[in-house]
Design an enzyme around this catalytic site. Structure first.
Site, PDB file in Angstrom:
ATOM      1  N   GLU A  45       0.869  -1.172   0.000  1.00 25.04           N
ATOM      2  CA  GLU A  45       0.000   0.000   0.000  1.00 25.04           C
ATOM      3  C   GLU A  45       0.911   1.229   0.000  1.00 25.04           C
ATOM      4  OE1 GLU A  45      -3.220  -0.096  -0.534  1.00 25.04           O
ATOM      5  OE2 GLU A  45      -3.079   2.093  -0.601  1.00 25.04           O
ATOM      6  N   SER A  46       0.868   1.980  -1.093  1.00 25.03           N
ATOM      7  CA  SER A  46       1.859   3.052  -1.251  1.00 25.03           C
ATOM      8  C   SER A  46       1.754   4.103  -0.147  1.00 25.03           C
ATOM      9  CB  SER A  46       1.730   3.700  -2.629  1.00 25.03           C
ATOM     10  OG  SER A  46       0.397   4.034  -2.916  1.00 25.03           O
ATOM     11  N   CYS A  76       4.410  -2.192  -8.411  1.00 30.01           N
ATOM     12  CA  CYS A  76       3.082  -1.743  -8.003  1.00 30.01           C
ATOM     13  C   CYS A  76       3.172  -0.557  -7.034  1.00 30.01           C
ATOM     14  CB  CYS A  76       2.295  -2.923  -7.447  1.00 30.01           C
ATOM     15  SG  CYS A  76       0.514  -2.657  -7.510  1.00 30.01           S
ATOM     16  N   HIS A 169       3.137  -7.672 -10.353  1.00 31.51           N
ATOM     17  CA  HIS A 169       3.900  -8.260  -9.244  1.00 31.51           C
ATOM     18  C   HIS A 169       4.715  -9.487  -9.669  1.00 31.51           C
ATOM     19  CE1 HIS A 169       1.979  -6.042  -5.899  1.00 31.51           C
ATOM     20  NE2 HIS A 169       0.943  -6.005  -6.721  1.00 31.51           N
ATOM     21  N   GLU A 171       7.073 -10.774  -8.233  1.00 23.66           N
ATOM     22  CA  GLU A 171       7.444 -11.552  -7.041  1.00 23.66           C
ATOM     23  C   GLU A 171       6.361 -12.563  -6.675  1.00 23.66           C
ATOM     24  OE1 GLU A 171       6.530  -8.502  -7.247  1.00 23.66           O
ATOM     25  OE2 GLU A 171       5.240  -7.911  -5.585  1.00 23.66           O
TER      26      GLU A 171
HETATM   27  N1  GLN Z   1      -3.303   0.129  -4.962  1.00 21.31           N
HETATM   28  C1  GLN Z   1      -2.120   0.127  -4.167  1.00 21.31           C
HETATM   29  C2  GLN Z   1      -1.603   1.526  -3.913  1.00 21.31           C
HETATM   30  O1  GLN Z   1      -2.117   2.440  -4.446  1.00 21.31           O
HETATM   31  C3  GLN Z   1      -1.028  -0.673  -4.812  1.00 21.31           C
HETATM   32  C4  GLN Z   1      -1.446  -2.108  -4.857  1.00 21.31           C
HETATM   33  C5  GLN Z   1      -0.325  -3.067  -4.876  1.00 21.31           C
HETATM   34  O2  GLN Z   1       0.843  -2.775  -4.592  1.00 21.31           O
HETATM   35  N2  GLN Z   1      -0.695  -4.287  -5.164  1.00 21.31           N
HETATM   36  O3  GLN Z   1      -0.683   1.692  -3.181  1.00 21.31           O
END
Ligand code: GLN
Length: 199
Positions: A45-46, A76, A169, A171
């Site tokens: 989650e950024s 991501c 992803h 990973e």
């Molecule tokens: N939606 C997430 C974000 O905005 C990112 C999702 C993810 O890393 N799988 O941070």
């Protein structure tokens, strides 16, 4: 090779690197960042990763190492942090890659999906890309090279010098080709001293 380990799927990155014979260092503190030559910013989650990076004192050192040319790969959420513009993030991103990142570009209906992608620089079969609440990359600067697009043309992987960004992803798959690509990018940048400022 370091993996930012504040939140998200850093363990999966470490597992993948291990398969390639590289023991990753988990980075949670400024001294741990000092000890690595390249870094992976994982998915997660950024907003959370950015908040924890600030509270652990990592944000500024990370920004200055990146600005000095440290090779980095954001997957991501990690890619969101690398971008110059990330509307919807509750703070400025690290701002190292000249692009705008559209967060959660696929909406709620299509939360996650898999797509076989042709990725520039990867030989062989298409790459099984796993998208989870993924962003897309828009408005790429002239130094940013698109490496993969969805069938509709949207960019989901790109590179700027020794910075790599993927909206998906790697990973979470069994395919280590992108990790191998990033290791090669990082080794080359460090060997040739080409790890100068990325912008
Ligand atoms: N939606 C997430 C974000 O905005 C990112 C999702 C993810 O890393 N799988 O941070």
């Amino acid at each position: 090779m370091g993996v930012l380990a504040l939140q998200g799927d850093f363990r999966e990155h470490r597992r993948m690197l291990r398969r390639l014979g590289v023991e990753a260092h988990l980075v949670r503190t400024p001294p741990e960042l000092d000890a690595v030559d390249a870094v992976i910013l994982p998915g997660g989650e950024s907003t959370t990763i950015a908040r924890l990076a600030r509270s652990s004192g990592l944000w500024e050192p990370l920004a200055s190492r990146l600005a000095a040319g440290m090779p980095a790969w954001g997957t991501c959420a990690g890619a969101i942090l690398l971008a110059s513009e990330a509307p919807g993030l509750d703070r400025e991103p690290l701002g190292q890659m000249a692009m705008r990142v559209r967060r959660n570009a696929f909406g709620r209906q299509i939360d996650s999906f898999e797509e076989m992608l042709s990725v520039q620089g990867l030989a062989g079969a298409p790459y099984p890309a796993v998208f989870i609440r993924a962003p897309v990359f828009e408005d790429l600067g002239s130094a940013v090279e698109p490496l993969a697009r969805l069938p509709d043309g949207r960019v989901v992987a790109c590179r700027q010098k020794s910075l790599l960004a993927t909206a998906f992803h790697p990973e979470l798959t069994d395919d280590s080709r992108l990790h191998a690509l990033f290791l090669a990018m990082a080794r080359q940048a460090l060997a040739t001293g080409a790890a100068g400022p990325a912008a």
